[in-house]
Design a protein around this motif. Structure first.
Motif, PDB file in Angstrom:
ATOM      1  N   GLN A  36       0.722  -0.988  -0.237  1.00  0.00           N
ATOM      2  CA  GLN A  36       0.144   0.330   0.072  1.00  0.00           C
ATOM      3  C   GLN A  36       0.705   0.872  -0.166  1.00  0.00           C
ATOM      4  OE1 GLN A  36      -3.049   0.052   2.414  1.00  0.00           O
ATOM      5  NE2 GLN A  36      -4.184  -2.084   1.930  1.00  0.00           N
ATOM      6  N   GLY A  37       1.436   1.118  -1.114  1.00  0.00           N
ATOM      7  CA  GLY A  37       2.802   2.351  -1.551  1.00  0.00           C
ATOM      8  C   GLY A  37       3.508   2.838  -0.133  1.00  0.00           C
ATOM      9  N   THR A 277       0.471   5.667   8.677  1.00  0.00           N
ATOM     10  CA  THR A 277      -0.699   5.405   9.080  1.00  0.00           C
ATOM     11  C   THR A 277      -0.945   6.389  10.739  1.00  0.00           C
ATOM     12  OG1 THR A 277      -0.398   3.057  10.234  1.00  0.00           O
ATOM     13  CG2 THR A 277      -1.091   3.650   8.213  1.00  0.00           C
ATOM     14  N   GLU A 282      -5.363   8.267  16.424  1.00  0.00           N
ATOM     15  CA  GLU A 282      -5.174   8.341  17.254  1.00  0.00           C
ATOM     16  C   GLU A 282      -4.991   6.245  16.997  1.00  0.00           C
ATOM     17  OE1 GLU A 282      -6.808   9.260  21.487  1.00  0.00           O
ATOM     18  OE2 GLU A 282      -8.216   9.999  19.852  1.00  0.00           O
ATOM     19  N   SER A 283      -3.723   5.748  17.461  1.00  0.00           N
ATOM     20  CA  SER A 283      -3.849   4.289  17.369  1.00  0.00           C
ATOM     21  C   SER A 283      -3.573   3.208  18.464  1.00  0.00           C
ATOM     22  CB  SER A 283      -2.482   3.966  16.149  1.00  0.00           C
ATOM     23  OG  SER A 283      -2.828   4.388  14.516  1.00  0.00           O
ATOM     24  N   TRP A 284      -3.955   1.842  18.002  1.00  0.00           N
ATOM     25  CA  TRP A 284      -4.698   1.478  19.034  1.00  0.00           C
ATOM     26  C   TRP A 284      -3.498  -0.387  18.803  1.00  0.00           C
ATOM     27  CZ3 TRP A 284      -3.163   1.447  24.185  1.00  0.00           C
ATOM     28  CH2 TRP A 284      -3.773  -0.026  24.782  1.00  0.00           C
TER      29      TRP A 284
ATOM     30  N   MET B  37     -10.979   8.497   6.039  1.00  0.00           N
ATOM     31  CA  MET B  37     -10.570   9.362   5.935  1.00  0.00           C
ATOM     32  C   MET B  37     -11.408  10.425   5.049  1.00  0.00           C
ATOM     33  SD  MET B  37      -7.360  10.661   7.208  1.00  0.00           S
ATOM     34  CE  MET B  37      -7.307   9.082   8.363  1.00  0.00           C
ATOM     35  N   LYS B  41     -11.538  14.003   7.334  1.00  0.00           N
ATOM     36  CA  LYS B  41     -10.660  15.235   6.516  1.00  0.00           C
ATOM     37  C   LYS B  41     -11.123  15.121   5.497  1.00  0.00           C
ATOM     38  CE  LYS B  41      -7.275  13.696  10.510  1.00  0.00           C
ATOM     39  NZ  LYS B  41      -6.783  12.960  10.785  1.00  0.00           N
ATOM     40  N   TYR B  47      -2.004   6.442  -2.137  1.00  0.00           N
ATOM     41  CA  TYR B  47      -1.057   4.675  -1.118  1.00  0.00           C
ATOM     42  C   TYR B  47      -1.177   5.455  -0.050  1.00  0.00           C
ATOM     43  CZ  TYR B  47       1.199   4.188  -5.841  1.00  0.00           C
ATOM     44  OH  TYR B  47       1.155   5.048  -7.298  1.00  0.00           O
ATOM     45  N   ARG B  48      -2.087   4.539   0.483  1.00  0.00           N
ATOM     46  CA  ARG B  48      -2.627   4.398   1.802  1.00  0.00           C
ATOM     47  C   ARG B  48      -1.531   3.607   2.779  1.00  0.00           C
ATOM     48  NH1 ARG B  48      -4.903   7.343   4.960  1.00  0.00           N
ATOM     49  NH2 ARG B  48      -4.363   6.295   7.413  1.00  0.00           N
ATOM     50  N   GLU B  49      -0.935   3.415   3.965  1.00  0.00           N
ATOM     51  CA  GLU B  49      -0.277   2.445   4.155  1.00  0.00           C
ATOM     52  C   GLU B  49      -1.129   1.727   5.273  1.00  0.00           C
ATOM     53  OE1 GLU B  49       4.035   3.737   4.392  1.00  0.00           O
ATOM     54  OE2 GLU B  49       2.643   4.829   5.617  1.00  0.00           O
ATOM     55  N   THR B  51      -3.207  -0.688   7.684  1.00  0.00           N
ATOM     56  CA  THR B  51      -4.017   0.182   9.207  1.00  0.00           C
ATOM     57  C   THR B  51      -2.910  -0.947  10.321  1.00  0.00           C
ATOM     58  OG1 THR B  51      -5.927   0.604   8.645  1.00  0.00           O
ATOM     59  CG2 THR B  51      -5.762   1.080  11.314  1.00  0.00           C
ATOM     60  N   ALA B  54      -5.968  -1.431  15.245  1.00  0.00           N
ATOM     61  CA  ALA B  54      -7.220   0.275  14.445  1.00  0.00           C
ATOM     62  C   ALA B  54      -6.472   1.004  15.611  1.00  0.00           C
ATOM     63  CB  ALA B  54      -7.842  -0.482  15.817  1.00  0.00           C
ATOM     64  N   ALA B  55      -7.043   1.929  15.065  1.00  0.00           N
ATOM     65  CA  ALA B  55      -7.293   3.580  14.569  1.00  0.00           C
ATOM     66  C   ALA B  55      -8.485   4.029  14.861  1.00  0.00           C
ATOM     67  CB  ALA B  55      -6.499   4.275  13.253  1.00  0.00           C
ATOM     68  N   PHE B  56      -8.722   5.505  16.115  1.00  0.00           N
ATOM     69  CA  PHE B  56      -9.995   5.758  16.837  1.00  0.00           C
ATOM     70  C   PHE B  56      -9.899   7.440  15.760  1.00  0.00           C
ATOM     71  CE2 PHE B  56     -11.591   8.239  19.537  1.00  0.00           C
ATOM     72  CZ  PHE B  56     -13.195   6.798  19.849  1.00  0.00           C
ATOM     73  N   LEU B  57     -11.322   7.301  15.986  1.00  0.00           N
ATOM     74  CA  LEU B  57     -11.404   8.639  15.065  1.00  0.00           C
ATOM     75  C   LEU B  57     -12.432   8.682  15.437  1.00  0.00           C
ATOM     76  CD1 LEU B  57      -9.794   6.921  12.512  1.00  0.00           C
ATOM     77  CD2 LEU B  57      -9.827   9.306  11.586  1.00  0.00           C
ATOM     78  N   TRP B  74     -13.797   3.342  14.810  1.00  0.00           N
ATOM     79  CA  TRP B  74     -13.044   2.522  15.357  1.00  0.00           C
ATOM     80  C   TRP B  74     -12.494   1.935  13.772  1.00  0.00           C
ATOM     81  CZ3 TRP B  74      -9.456   2.348  18.637  1.00  0.00           C
ATOM     82  CH2 TRP B  74      -9.260   2.586  20.188  1.00  0.00           C
TER      83      TRP B  74
END
Ligand SMILES: Nc1nc2c(ncn2[C@@H]2O[C@H](COP(=O)(O)OP(=O)(O)O)[C@@H](O)[C@H]2O)c(=O)[nH]1
Ligand SMILES: [Mg+2]
Lengths: 472, 215
Positions: A36-37, A277, A282-284, B37, B41, B47-49, B51, B54-57, B74
């Motif tokens: 992924q890039g 990323t 916020e990452s967990w 995203m 945003k 080119y997303r990398e 995850t 887990a990501a929280f937004l 999540w």
């Protein structure tokens, strides 16, 4: 190892090279998409990479069969395979395309194992082959960089640790006990970027070779201010809290009894540089810190609090995300209202350079404080902003380090006057120093200037290093 | 689930903000992070990398003059090694977006498996939306809209074909979810704090959680 074996080996390497080079554009795209890039973004930050091949290697490239050019042009390859010979990861090209080469490597390793021996290092022509057998994984470096066996061996260990940090040694062993032919790529997917970026960092970051961490230069007041913000309101399952700017350590909160091993910190820092990323949320994530405990997972909270500054919190509790997130908010509030966060960003932007120190002909240096396991070095200035020169400087540091730490004949002092620059390497009980001067500088000046530099470092010690990090 | 029609009018009182926990599930690389995203945003990365973990937004939308909905999202990684962690993220979710890639039919099968798991294990009142992402890649389509729509109807899911790249249907997806949420049940529950990965400590049996603060 006999000449004939060497011959066969290099032939088989060359023939497999064509596999890499015949990768169609489609395959490359697949590779890119697969990560992924990741690679493109890692490489994008090192614009000089493709030009950074030295004259020497260009010559070699020209002598090569054009078919083998793209793949074999790379001066250093890393391969990770399972002990059953299945490809897991390769620095260049596509893992699926190197199966036959993996077969060869696996055959070499078992050839020696059959004799109850294990192969560690071989030289074949310009290439050095280094093997790390870490059942159930085999890690191999093939390099014509001139790097020493010890350094390549270390690098393989870091790559191994990176895999452990994703899976733990426990899971890894279990998986292969259950299925010897398991395709580990499935379980690592998404984390290849970290192996990729480690490989890139080995050529840029001295911390791996030194086994030490680079600190951000900030005033003692600011560092204390940030440390105090961390000491306040700590959630109960927290193990470590770390503030990192631009890959440099700002401060670290830890339990009195558990310091963090530099190798584990390198993996954490590499995560931050290796993937973008973390910048968007916020990452967990579960994470194993192999030097602390290779068998179990901890949980990492990662969040950028400024453009180049991240906080990393390590917890023993998988459910503590929101506690950590709230605590982070509190820390950011404290640091924002006191202006510390702004100052920190400024400090990250304006690191120091060798010319600031005012020692004539001083070009660059690395100083490692043995007691603190930290090092400091100035930003690169001309001529080392040029990739070819930068790479040469890096190799020079490696060579000096290797000579000083030679297993058979370690040295306390090492001096080399080269065509482009001269270097002094110096080890005492409390520090390791590597200083680079213009090539024209006489040896006597090198000595006095190095002493001058040591005084400067001593004077600025509390800015350059974390002398007392907060503990609980 | 399919039969449940929630009317949000009348449920909301003056200037209320409702807070929902939303989880994204689906095979890796189908575009979960890209959808978030775009939603949060309004940005897309070619080119997303992947995850990691887990990501929280969070993102807030207004449904009408009086109703604001804050999504706490999540975004899970979807990789095999994280499979056992998934319940931690959907356990307390009020809503879920299960994503597949219209150019990969296997990803729809994976999505169906997620839907099954949610319907078995998650909160019984969870609102689930199915998103067929990468609708901009129509020329490489492998899953027909009708096929997915029929499945969604049968399973009682909201359904949209989306493109994180062109922003097609992304806002609609999240807005429809918000509208489907049972806002009227929320009015008098209050906010608790921190328990597990559930930010506001909501009991499992209570799907939703109102929040009067204008945050
Ligand atoms: N053409 C197209 N590509 C997309 C779309 N959404 C995501 N992608 C791409 O698909 C890849 C995977 O996306 P990502 O959001 O990381 O997927 P995730 O693993 O499900 O989170 C990335 O290269 C994205 O740029 C889309 O709507 N259209
Ligand atoms: Mg994702």
């Amino acid at each position: 190892m006999t000449d004939q074996q060497e011959q066969e080996l290099s032939t088989s390497l060359d023939s497999s090279s064509s596999i890499g080079s015949s990768l169609s554009e489609n395959n490359k795209m697949y590779n890119k998409l697969k990560r992924q890039g990741s690679r493109s973004s890692v490489l994008a930050t090192r614009p000089g990479r493709s030009q950074s091949i030295s004259k020497d290697s260009q010559k070699q490239v020209m002598n090569e069969d054009p078919d083998t050019k793209t793949w074999s042009r790379h001066k250093k390859h890393f391969f990770i395979l399972s002990s059953a010979g299945k490809p897991i990861w390769t620095r260049y090209g596509d893992e699926a395309g190197i199966s036959s080469l993996m077969g060869v490597i696996q055959a070499i390793i078992s050839f020696f194992q059959a004799d109850d021996d294990s192969v560690k290092c071989m030289n074949a022509g310009h290439h050095k082959f280094v093997f790390q057998l870490k059942d159930p994984l085999y890690l191999v470096a093939v390099a014509k960089t001139g790097e020493s066996e010890a350094h390549l061996r270390d690098q393989l260990l870091y790559l191994h640790s990176q895999i452990l940090s994703v899976l733990t040694s426990l899971q890894l062993t279990k998986i292969f006990e259950q299925r010897i032919n398991f395709d580990l790529r499935r379980l690592l997917s998404g984390t290849e970027v970290f192996l990729d970026s480690l490989s890139t960092l080995f050529n840029n970051d001295h911390g791996f070779m030194l086994g030490a961490l680079q600190c951000l230069r900030v005033s003692k007041t600011l560092r204390d201010q940030i440390g105090n913000a961390l000491a306040d309101g700590r959630p109960k399952d927290l193990l470590y809290a770390i503030i990192v700017s631009n890959g440099k350590l700002v401060t670290l909160l830890r339990p009195r009894k558990h310091s963090l091993h530099p190798s584990d910190l390198h993996l954490l820092f590499n995560m931050l540089t290796g993937s973008t990323t973390f910048r968007t949320a916020e990452s967990w994530t579960p994470l194993c810190l192999p030097k602390l405990n290779s068998k179990g997972f901890l949980h990492a909270y990662i969040c950028y609090i400024e453009r180049d500054t991240a906080v990393v919190m390590i917890s023993t509790n998988k459910d503590s995300f929101f506690e950590l997130s709230d605590w982070k908010k509190q820390i950011v509030e404290t640091l924002t209202s006191s202006g510390a966060l702004l100052k920190l960003q400024q400090a990250a932007d304006e690191s120091y350079s060798a010319s600031d120190i005012g020692i004539p002909a001083l070009r660059h240096f690395i100083y490692k404080s043995k007691m603190h396991i930290q090092f400091t070095c100035p930003e690169l200035e001309a001529p080392y902003t040029n990739p070819v020169n930068r790479r040469r400087l890096h190799r020079l540091y490696q060579r000096s380090h290797d000579r000083l730490h030679s297993k058979t004949r370690p040295l306390k002092l090492y001096y080399l006057a080269g065509e482009h620059e001269s270097i002094l390497g110096w080890i005492t009980s409390s520090f390791e120093l590597y200083v680079v001067f213009n090539a024209t500088v006489p040896k006597s000046t090198v000595i006095t200037s190095s002493n001058h530099l040591l005084r400067w470092i001593k004077k600025h010690e509390d800015m350059l290093f974390i002398l007392n990090s907060p503990v609980f | 689930m399919a039969a449940r029609q929630q009317q949000q009018q009348g449920a909301s009182t003056q200037g209320k903000t409702y807070q929902f926990k939303l989880v994204l599930l689906g095979e890796s690389a189908v575009g979960k992070s890209s959808l978030v995203m775009r939603f949060v945003k309004d940005h897309f990365d070619e080119y997303r990398e992947s995850t990691i973990g887990a990501a929280f937004l969070a993102q807030t939308i207004s449904l009408d003059d009086n109703t604001t909905v804050k999504f706490e999202i999540w975004d899970t990684a979807g990789q095999e090694r994280y499979k056992s962690l998934a319940p931690m993220y959907y356990r307390n979710a009020n809503c879920a977006v299960v994503v597949y890639d219209i150019t990969q039919s296997a990803s729809l099968e994976k999505a169906k498996a997620w839907v099954n798991e949610l319907q078995r294990q998650a909160d019984p009142n969870i609102v689930i939306a199915l998103a067929g992402n990468k609708s901009d890649l129509d020329s490489r389509r492998a899953v027909e809209t009708e096929t997915a729509q029929a499945y969604a109807d049968e399973a009682g899911l909201l359904f949209f074909e989306t493109s994180a790249k062109t922003a097609h249907n992304v806002t609609q997806l999240f807005t429809s979810i918000a509208k489907r949420m049972p806002l009227d049940q929320l009015a008098d529950q209050s906010r608790n704090k921190n328990k597990g990965l559930n930010p506001r400590g909501v009991d499992l049996s209570r799907p939703t959680n109102p929040n009067n603060c204008a945050c």
